[in-house]
Motif scaffolding. Structure first.
Motif, PDB file in Angstrom:
ATOM      1  N   LEU A 194     -38.025 -50.756  24.106  1.00  0.00           N
ATOM      2  CA  LEU A 194     -37.522 -51.725  25.081  1.00  0.00           C
ATOM      3  C   LEU A 194     -38.513 -52.028  26.189  1.00  0.00           C
ATOM      4  CD1 LEU A 194     -33.854 -50.411  25.501  1.00  0.00           C
ATOM      5  CD2 LEU A 194     -34.618 -52.372  24.142  1.00  0.00           C
ATOM      6  N   GLY A 195     -39.489 -51.168  26.416  1.00  0.00           N
ATOM      7  CA  GLY A 195     -40.446 -51.375  27.499  1.00  0.00           C
ATOM      8  C   GLY A 195     -41.457 -50.257  27.504  1.00  0.00           C
ATOM      9  N   PRO A 196     -42.415 -50.299  28.421  1.00  0.00           N
ATOM     10  CA  PRO A 196     -43.470 -49.278  28.424  1.00  0.00           C
ATOM     11  C   PRO A 196     -42.958 -47.861  28.630  1.00  0.00           C
ATOM     12  CG  PRO A 196     -43.537 -50.603  30.427  1.00  0.00           C
ATOM     13  CD  PRO A 196     -42.592 -51.281  29.497  1.00  0.00           C
ATOM     14  N   ASP A 197     -41.822 -47.709  29.289  1.00  0.00           N
ATOM     15  CA  ASP A 197     -41.279 -46.374  29.530  1.00  0.00           C
ATOM     16  C   ASP A 197     -39.777 -46.313  29.259  1.00  0.00           C
ATOM     17  OD1 ASP A 197     -40.432 -47.939  31.594  1.00  0.00           O
ATOM     18  OD2 ASP A 197     -41.089 -46.598  33.208  1.00  0.00           O
ATOM     19  N   ARG A 198     -39.323 -47.110  28.300  1.00  0.00           N
ATOM     20  CA  ARG A 198     -37.892 -47.120  27.989  1.00  0.00           C
ATOM     21  C   ARG A 198     -37.674 -47.318  26.490  1.00  0.00           C
ATOM     22  NH1 ARG A 198     -33.269 -47.787  31.056  1.00  0.00           N
ATOM     23  NH2 ARG A 198     -34.587 -48.154  32.852  1.00  0.00           N
ATOM     24  N   THR A 199     -36.822 -46.471  25.936  1.00  0.00           N
ATOM     25  CA  THR A 199     -36.449 -46.542  24.530  1.00  0.00           C
ATOM     26  C   THR A 199     -34.929 -46.500  24.436  1.00  0.00           C
ATOM     27  OG1 THR A 199     -38.482 -45.447  23.794  1.00  0.00           O
ATOM     28  CG2 THR A 199     -36.596 -45.356  22.299  1.00  0.00           C
ATOM     29  N   GLY A 200     -34.381 -47.348  23.594  1.00  0.00           N
ATOM     30  CA  GLY A 200     -32.941 -47.357  23.383  1.00  0.00           C
ATOM     31  C   GLY A 200     -32.576 -46.666  22.086  1.00  0.00           C
ATOM     32  N   VAL A 201     -31.496 -45.914  22.107  1.00  0.00           N
ATOM     33  CA  VAL A 201     -30.992 -45.263  20.904  1.00  0.00           C
ATOM     34  C   VAL A 201     -29.525 -45.640  20.737  1.00  0.00           C
ATOM     35  CG1 VAL A 201     -30.573 -43.078  19.703  1.00  0.00           C
ATOM     36  CG2 VAL A 201     -32.594 -43.332  21.168  1.00  0.00           C
TER      37      VAL A 201
END
Length: 344
Positions: A194-201
């Motif tokens: 989702l972004g440089p420091d964000r991941t969605g699970v």
């Protein structure tokens, strides 16, 4: 008289409103919730959805991803299918909805903080939320109040376990430029950059268990890669996912997005179908031929319905479910072809 009322200000409703405004219609959206509107979903837009939003003048925020990787939750074996026509986009649902709302406002679409209560219609007009229009598009979600009010909801088949979606964000840099789909014998976990420091699970499951328990029990290696969630990063849920509708057209009311009926989130096509169907709904409204929309929706959704239903059928048989990833790995060309069929 207003040309088009839209019930629901999520992505499907706003895409319908933007299509309508670009077609020269006067459009009003009824949405009681303030922007931005969040929802439990995988937050990965397929390339077809990105392209269709951009055609509407919407710049889709987020992080590109270049294909899909299926991962066996037990053995770790994987199969990859890369997109052939540009990247998809991992985008937070709130950011996508806000971008659509800005574009709708640019085009003069009014959004009123009301519900589409007491839908009434005759041969010339339809009324809802205290307003009257030539047509109403219901884009009011998985459990569409308009669909229920018009008696169009169909009960789920007996004996089939209901599936639910759960989603949480983690403050960790994505480790891949692909969306990973981790398979266990009774659920899946979708990992979206989702972004440089964000991941969605996101977890799709029929189990009645908390999110952290689902990950720890079924995907221990994935759970070990994830840091503690950021403060306030709660779990969002949705379901039951399978929703059936008798028809997509009822007089002067047309249904778009999840409100039109939903099979499952397994193939990640929901928003691609929603924005494409929004364009068809507006085309039929503009031509004053609402009855044509049912056929158009069925044609648009055929690949999604067939492939998703087939995967769910396999998912319901433990022996077959355990062979999905190995088979995809053995037939990479077939798997890539299926990925690109869904990516259109």
């Amino acid at each position: 008289m207003i040309d088009l009322l839209v019930a629901g200000g999520g992505p499907a409703g706003l895409a319908t409103a933007i299509h309508g405004a670009l077609a020269g219609l006067e459009v009003v959206v009824l949405e009681p919730r303030p922007t931005p509107i969040d929802k439990a979903c995988g937050e990965g837009l397929m390339p077809g959805a990105v392209r269709r939003f951009e055609e509407l003048g919407v710049t889709v925020p987020g992080r590109p991803f270049h294909g899909i990787r299926y991962v066996d939750g037990v053995t770790g074996r994987s199969a990859e299918g890369l997109f052939g026509a540009g990247p998809g986009r991992g985008t937070r649902r709130t950011e996508l909805q806000a971008a659509l709302a800005r574009r709708a406002a640019e085009l003069g679409v009014r959004v009123l903080p009301r519900r589409a209560d007491e839908v009434r219609q005759d041969g010339q007009r339809v009324g809802a939320g205290g307003l009257t229009a030539r047509y109403l598009v219901a884009a009011d979600g998985l459990h569409s109040p308009v669909r229920r009010a018009l008696g169009l909801a169909v009960a789920a088949p007996a004996g089939r376990p209901a599936r639910y979606g759960l989603r949480r964000h983690y403050p960790v840099a994505p480790w891949s430029d692909l969306v990973e789909v981790h398979w266990a014998h009774d659920c899946e976990a979708y990992v979206t950059p989702l972004g440089p420091d964000r991941t969605g699970v996101a977890v799709l499951t029929s189990r009645q268990a908390p999110f952290d328990v689902q990950l720890a029990d079924r995907f221990p290696e994935l759970a070990a890669r994830l840091p503690p969630p950021a403060p306030g990063a709660g779990v969002r849920g949705a379901g039951p996912l399978r929703q059936r509708a008798r028809t997509r057209v009822s007089g002067r009311v047309l249904f778009v997005g999840d409100a039109a009926g939903y099979v499952d989130a397994l193939t990640g096509e929901g928003l691609t179908l929603a924005v494409a169907a929004a364009g068809e709904a507006v085309r039929c409204v503009r031509a004053d031929r609402p009855q044509e929309y049912e056929r158009a929706w069925r044609e648009l959704s055929r690949a999604y319905r067939v492939l998703t239903s087939a995967l769910l059928w396999a998912r319901g048989r433990p022996v077959l479910a355990g062979r999905v990833v190995p088979l995809a790995a053995r037939l990479p060309g077939v798997f890539t072809g299926a990925v690109n069929l869904l990516a259109r």
